[in-house]
Enzyme design. Structure first.
Site, mmCIF file in Angstrom:
data_model
loop_
_atom_site.group_PDB
_atom_site.id
_atom_site.type_symbol
_atom_site.label_atom_id
_atom_site.label_comp_id
_atom_site.label_asym_id
_atom_site.label_seq_id
_atom_site.Cartn_x
_atom_site.Cartn_y
_atom_site.Cartn_z
ATOM 1 N N ASP A 7 0.858 -1.170 0.000
ATOM 2 C CA ASP A 7 0.000 0.000 0.000
ATOM 3 C C ASP A 7 0.909 1.238 0.000
ATOM 4 O OD1 ASP A 7 -2.279 1.727 0.557
ATOM 5 O OD2 ASP A 7 -1.553 1.773 2.629
ATOM 6 N N ASP A 9 -0.126 5.156 1.031
ATOM 7 C CA ASP A 9 -0.323 6.109 2.130
ATOM 8 C C ASP A 9 -0.448 5.401 3.477
ATOM 9 O OD1 ASP A 9 -0.351 8.108 0.184
ATOM 10 O OD2 ASP A 9 -2.528 8.047 -0.016
HETATM 11 MG MG LIG Z 1 -2.914 3.161 3.546
#
Ligand SMILES: [Mg+2]
Ligand SMILES: [Zn+2]
Length: 189
Positions: A7, A9
């Site tokens: 992932d 952020d």
């Molecule tokens: Mg995230």
């Protein structure tokens, strides 16, 4: 091939409830880029799978997103690492796409691009929806306690997480875990 799916952020860079909307707001988490470099040096290809609904919501445009990713690639190169590709969902939640996590579309795109089955591929994120999206196509779920994951520090994980989710303090701890596990597997061969 050895592939890891991350992932973005809250996993690689600081997250914000206001969204990360510009290159200036894109700031790597401490040790995260070095962690990717360590994975690379141990033979892992790294790709990113990221919900970027800020595009669909009109909070920033593709030019701004490309600038963020140019910064990611540049800083990562300085740290001696690389990500092979960044897959993102540009849609808002009301667009009913298949690529917005927790749906598995981004992961399916990755599997198609590389021509591989994603069963057992480590997938790392800071929320349940990251890990559910990966688990749907057989990825191994790893939660980092950075970004939104900080909420789970010292607490049992709720049932919204896939069974067998492994928990790590941050991406550096995940990288150490994976590289060490690899070394043990090689030694036992
Ligand atoms: Mg995230
Ligand atoms: Zn989408």
């Amino acid at each position: 091939m050895k592939l890891v799916i991350l992932d973005r952020d809250g996993t690689i860079n600081e997250d914000s409830l206001e969204y990360i909307k510009s290159e200036a707001e894109w700031k790597p988490l401490p040790g995260a880029l070095e962690a990717i470099a360590r994975l690379n040096h141990a033979g892992w290809h790294v790709v990113v799978a990221s919900n970027q609904s800020g595009l669909g919501r009109g909070l920033f445009d593709v030019v701004a997103l490309n600038a963020m990713h140019a910064k990611l690639h540049k800083l990562l190169a300085t740290a001696g690492g690389r990500v092979d590709a960044i897959f993102y969902c540009p849609h808002a939640p009301d667009q009913a796409c298949r690529c917005r996590k927790p749906l598995p579309g981004l992961f399916e795109q990755i599997g198609e691009r590389y021509g591989i089955d994603l069963k057992g591929v480590p997938s790392v994120g800071d929320t349940a929806r990251d890990l559910v999206a990966g688990a749907t196509v057989g990825c191994e779920p790893h939660l980092v306690l950075t970004g939104k994951g900080e909420a789970y520090r010292g607490k049992p994980l709720p049932d919204s997480f896939p069974a067998g989710t492994k928990v790590h303090d941050n991406l550096a701890a995940f990288a150490d875990y994976l590289v060490a596990r690899d070394a043990i597997a090689i030694a036992e061969r």
